[in-house]
Every structure is written in C-alpha cells, then in structure tokens.
Design an enzyme around this catalytic site. Structure first.
Site, PDB file in Angstrom:
ATOM      1  N   VAL A  25       0.838  -1.200   0.000  1.00 16.40           N
ATOM      2  CA  VAL A  25       0.000   0.000   0.000  1.00 16.40           C
ATOM      3  C   VAL A  25       0.872   1.249   0.000  1.00 16.40           C
ATOM      4  O   VAL A  25       0.581   2.236  -0.683  1.00 16.40           O
ATOM      5  CB  VAL A  25      -0.940   0.004   1.221  1.00 16.40           C
ATOM      6  CG1 VAL A  25      -1.824   1.242   1.218  1.00 16.40           C
ATOM      7  CG2 VAL A  25      -1.799  -1.255   1.243  1.00 16.40           C
ATOM      8  N   LYS A  28       2.089   2.023  -3.457  1.00 18.20           N
ATOM      9  CA  LYS A  28       1.034   2.632  -4.272  1.00 18.20           C
ATOM     10  C   LYS A  28       0.770   4.077  -3.844  1.00 18.20           C
ATOM     11  O   LYS A  28       0.510   4.942  -4.692  1.00 18.20           O
ATOM     12  CB  LYS A  28      -0.249   1.807  -4.159  1.00 18.20           C
ATOM     13  CG  LYS A  28      -0.166   0.453  -4.831  1.00 18.20           C
ATOM     14  CD  LYS A  28      -1.476  -0.311  -4.697  1.00 18.20           C
ATOM     15  CE  LYS A  28      -1.393  -1.672  -5.379  1.00 18.20           C
ATOM     16  NZ  LYS A  28      -2.670  -2.427  -5.257  1.00 18.20           N
ATOM     17  N   HIS A 105       3.289   3.306   5.964  1.00 22.21           N
ATOM     18  CA  HIS A 105       2.123   2.914   6.737  1.00 22.21           C
ATOM     19  C   HIS A 105       2.495   1.752   7.655  1.00 22.21           C
ATOM     20  O   HIS A 105       3.290   0.889   7.296  1.00 22.21           O
ATOM     21  CB  HIS A 105       0.978   2.484   5.813  1.00 22.21           C
ATOM     22  CG  HIS A 105       0.687   3.456   4.708  1.00 22.21           C
ATOM     23  ND1 HIS A 105       0.504   4.791   4.932  1.00 22.21           N
ATOM     24  CD2 HIS A 105       0.555   3.278   3.366  1.00 22.21           C
ATOM     25  CE1 HIS A 105       0.258   5.402   3.774  1.00 22.21           C
ATOM     26  NE2 HIS A 105       0.294   4.505   2.811  1.00 22.21           N
ATOM     27  N   HIS A 250      -7.335  -2.535   3.239  1.00 29.48           N
ATOM     28  CA  HIS A 250      -6.106  -3.157   2.720  1.00 29.48           C
ATOM     29  C   HIS A 250      -6.200  -4.677   2.680  1.00 29.48           C
ATOM     30  O   HIS A 250      -5.184  -5.375   2.734  1.00 29.48           O
ATOM     31  CB  HIS A 250      -4.876  -2.754   3.543  1.00 29.48           C
ATOM     32  CG  HIS A 250      -4.663  -1.282   3.594  1.00 29.48           C
ATOM     33  ND1 HIS A 250      -3.883  -0.688   4.562  1.00 29.48           N
ATOM     34  CD2 HIS A 250      -5.120  -0.263   2.814  1.00 29.48           C
ATOM     35  CE1 HIS A 250      -3.884   0.619   4.369  1.00 29.48           C
ATOM     36  NE2 HIS A 250      -4.622   0.902   3.314  1.00 29.48           N
ATOM     37  N   GLU A 256      -8.093  -1.360  -6.352  1.00 29.52           N
ATOM     38  CA  GLU A 256      -8.437  -0.341  -7.343  1.00 29.52           C
ATOM     39  C   GLU A 256      -9.807  -0.595  -7.965  1.00 29.52           C
ATOM     40  O   GLU A 256     -10.477   0.342  -8.413  1.00 29.52           O
ATOM     41  CB  GLU A 256      -7.380  -0.282  -8.451  1.00 29.52           C
ATOM     42  CG  GLU A 256      -6.040   0.253  -7.992  1.00 29.52           C
ATOM     43  CD  GLU A 256      -5.160  -0.798  -7.340  1.00 29.52           C
ATOM     44  OE1 GLU A 256      -4.013  -0.471  -6.986  1.00 29.52           O
ATOM     45  OE2 GLU A 256      -5.604  -1.959  -7.189  1.00 29.52           O
ATOM     46  N   ARG A 296      -6.084  11.185   9.346  1.00 32.09           N
ATOM     47  CA  ARG A 296      -7.479  10.819   9.093  1.00 32.09           C
ATOM     48  C   ARG A 296      -8.085  10.306  10.391  1.00 32.09           C
ATOM     49  O   ARG A 296      -7.540   9.383  11.007  1.00 32.09           O
ATOM     50  CB  ARG A 296      -7.580   9.740   8.022  1.00 32.09           C
ATOM     51  CG  ARG A 296      -9.013   9.534   7.500  1.00 32.09           C
ATOM     52  CD  ARG A 296      -9.147   8.316   6.603  1.00 32.09           C
ATOM     53  NE  ARG A 296      -9.075   7.085   7.372  1.00 32.09           N
ATOM     54  CZ  ARG A 296      -8.209   6.114   7.153  1.00 32.09           C
ATOM     55  NH1 ARG A 296      -7.295   6.231   6.216  1.00 32.09           N
ATOM     56  NH2 ARG A 296      -8.221   5.021   7.904  1.00 32.09           N
ATOM     57  N   GLY A 317      -3.410   6.503   3.816  1.00 28.07           N
ATOM     58  CA  GLY A 317      -3.123   6.106   2.453  1.00 28.07           C
ATOM     59  C   GLY A 317      -3.331   7.245   1.470  1.00 28.07           C
ATOM     60  O   GLY A 317      -4.227   8.076   1.634  1.00 28.07           O
ATOM     61  N   TYR A 321      -7.331   4.996  -4.555  1.00 31.22           N
ATOM     62  CA  TYR A 321      -8.593   4.578  -3.947  1.00 31.22           C
ATOM     63  C   TYR A 321      -8.665   4.925  -2.454  1.00 31.22           C
ATOM     64  O   TYR A 321      -9.616   4.547  -1.766  1.00 31.22           O
ATOM     65  CB  TYR A 321      -8.791   3.070  -4.125  1.00 31.22           C
ATOM     66  CG  TYR A 321      -7.627   2.243  -3.621  1.00 31.22           C
ATOM     67  CD1 TYR A 321      -7.555   1.809  -2.303  1.00 31.22           C
ATOM     68  CD2 TYR A 321      -6.586   1.886  -4.476  1.00 31.22           C
ATOM     69  CE1 TYR A 321      -6.484   1.065  -1.844  1.00 31.22           C
ATOM     70  CE2 TYR A 321      -5.509   1.146  -4.031  1.00 31.22           C
ATOM     71  CZ  TYR A 321      -5.470   0.729  -2.717  1.00 31.22           C
ATOM     72  OH  TYR A 321      -4.405  -0.003  -2.259  1.00 31.22           O
TER      73      TYR A 321
END
Length: 352
Positions: A25, A28, A105, A250, A256, A296, A317, A321
């Site tokens: 993740v 990405k 992360h 995740h 996606e 978040r 993230g 997405y």
C-alpha cells in the site's frame, strides 16, 4: 543515478515501502504522490525500504522499483549531513534534503520510529511528531487520552503477552484487534465466547498487545484533517456503506476495482448537523492527541446522533482509492495542494 541540484527547487525526500504488512500500500501511495508532485517546485529523491528493511535510493516508486537502478542509502542521524548518505563505488556521498515526506504505513513507519530518526537528522518532515505518532498508533492509549479530553470512545480492555482473558465477562459482540496496527490485518468480530481464543491468536500475529473493544452500533465515518493546532482544514466527511460484514481496509486482492463489501460515499449522505459534528469532533481528536501536519480521524456516527472515536491514522493512504485524498479532493484540495500545504507546515509551521 547521480542528480545535479537545481537550486530553485525544493529537495524533497520521499520515503516509502517498509517492512510492515502495509508495504504494498505504501508503494502505491508513493506512486500517487510522485504523480502529484509539482515538477516546477520539487526535486524528488525517492528512498524505498524493502520488506527486509534495506534502504535504497531509486528512480521512483514503480511496482518493480527494487529491480531498477538502486543504491544503498540511509537518512543520516548526523545533523551536519542534513540528508542522505548514498553508497556509490565503495564510498558514501551526501545528498542534502530540505524536507522529507514519509509515505509509510504501519509498524516502523507511522508509529514514531521513522519520525525519531528524522528528529535526530534535523530534517523537517511532513506529518505528526514522535509523540503523537506513537500515541495514535496505540489504539488503547489514544482512547485513554481522547477520553480524558471528553471525547466518546468504545469501552475496551487490553490483553498483554500471554495473558488469559475471561470470555464469560465480555458482552458480545466485540472486536479483537492488534492494539498497534494501521490496517485491518488481524482484526476479528467475535459474536460468541467460543470464537474468542482464535481471534486473540489472530491479533497476536501482528502485535503482542491485543485490544478487545465493544462493537459500537453506528455508521463508520471518516474525516480528513490538515494543519497545526488552531489552524485546521477538514475535508468532506465520508461514510463507509457496508453490504455485509465489517469494513476491512487493505484486505482486497485488487483494491483499485473496489471492495467486495464496502463503498466509501463522499460526501457522506448524512444530515448537515451530523456532518458539522463529525468535523468538529475530528478536530477535537486531532488536537487532543497532538497531531500535526495531517491525519485521518475515523469515527462511528450512532443512530442517536452521537459520535464515537474509532481510530486515528497519522499517515493515511494516498493511493488512487484511498479515503484521505478523496475527502480532501471533495473539499476542493487535490493531492498536489495537500502536498504543498503539508510541506509548508513542515518547513514553517504554518499553512501557506
């Protein structure tokens, strides 16, 4: 790979990958950050961390970044270096950085470990500091601090090491999860006492400290926050619509293309007064836990209109997405603007 410095551009280190379960993740997320960097403003230096924990200066965060032209590189804790030590032909050269953006992360990325290294290095960095990163990563500690500030949290208890838990003393259903993890790995919803031991064992695969908390009845709501102390910007609120089960982040084979049981609705289809309450509560949580830069805040919106804290993700993230950039984009802030603002905060402590 040697790059010439362009004096009119800000030299930014983008650190991604890592040895946590969220490595893929992170890669990405870094890809989206790379696409969103303003080439007129920034000269990026991409540092990928392999699953085994090796640091490498690379061309960029492509899916096969490790197979490209990579060189061993580390962030120097020596403040006189103020940047990277890169091994080339048996000798180290230095690359001075103006700022670092950790795009990491999970364990060793958003729990204060990387932030501690950056503090030693003296390089300004995007995001929460050591204390708030560690605090938010440990859900039980976050609940204690937030609760002391008057913010509603789930009832919970922790299970340490090989400690035994009396299954008969719990009111089911409960959620069993690793106390210090940024994803849904190891999380189980337990509806009957017989399933508790297996759930605790699953959580212990990711953390020796396990959290057992009540299952709050309500909608899962999120709010993206950006800023420092009193100067905060919030994104649009989102709501996780579930077809069945519970929200697992995740866990998808191809995220996606969407989740098999959940959809993020942005802006959330909730009353205006609930939206305002969620945003204000998110800011209260952010301040209570000492967050800076960005985070978040995930919450539950109960049927009676009350808001309960779920968790805080200090390095959310940034994938195509991911929830955080979607919430900010819905509020009129594309990822490129989020990057600019967080970098400004890292360098000056103020939103530009």
């Amino acid at each position: 790979m040697a790059k010439s410095y362009e004096s009119d551009k800000l030299r930014i280190g983008i650190v991604f990958g890592g040895s946590s379960e969220e490595h893929a993740v992170s890669v990405k997320s870094a890809q989206e950050v790379a696409r969103s960097l303003d080439a007129e403003k920034y000269q990026p230096f991409f540092v990928g961390i392999t699953r085994d924990g090796a640091w490498k200066l690379c061309e960029g965060p492509g899916p096969d970044w490790e197979d490209g032209d990579c060189r061993p590189a580390v962030l120097s804790p020596d403040r006189s270096v103020h940047g990277l030590l890169v091994l080339e032909q048996g000798r180290y050269r230095t690359i001075r950085l103006d700022v670092v953006m950790p795009v990491l992360h999970g364990t060793l990325g958003e729990d204060g470990a990387t932030q501690g290294l950056l503090e030693l290095s003296g390089i300004p960095y995007v995001g929460c500091d050591v204390q708030s990163s560690a605090l938010c990563m440990d859900k039980s500690l976050a609940y204690v601090v937030a609760g002391s500030a008057g913010i509603a949290t789930p009832r919970f208890r922790t299970v340490m090491g090989d400690e035994c838990l009396d299954a008969d003393r719990l009111a089911y259903p409960v959620f069993v999860k690793p106390a210090r993890s940024g994803s849904s790995f190891g999380v189980t919803k337990v509806s009957q006492r017989e399933d508790l031991p297996a759930a605790v064992a699953a959580a212990r695969r990711y953390d020796t400290k396990v959290l057992v908390e009540e299952a709050v009845v309500g909608s899962e709501i999120g709010c993206a926050v950006l800023g420092n102390e009193t100067e905060l910007v919030v994104g649009e609120v989102d709501r996780i619509a579930l077809s069945h089960g519970f929200f697992r982040i995740h866990q998808e084979e191809e995220p996606e293309s969407g989740s098999e049981n959940s959809t993020a609705i942005v802006p959330a289809d909730i009353p205006a007064e609930s939206r305002a309450l969620v945003q204000e509560t998110a800011k209260d949580v952010y301040r209570a836990l000492g967050c800076t830069g960005l985070a978040r805040v995930d919450m539950f919106l109960k049927d009676d209109g009350g808001v309960v804290l779920n968790e805080v993700n200090t390095l959310p993230g940034m994938t195509s997405y991911s929830r955080y950039p979607r919430m900010m984009a819905a509020a009129g802030l594309p990822l490129s603007e989020v990057i600019d603002r967080t970098v400004s905060l890292a360098l000056t402590g103020k939103l530009r």
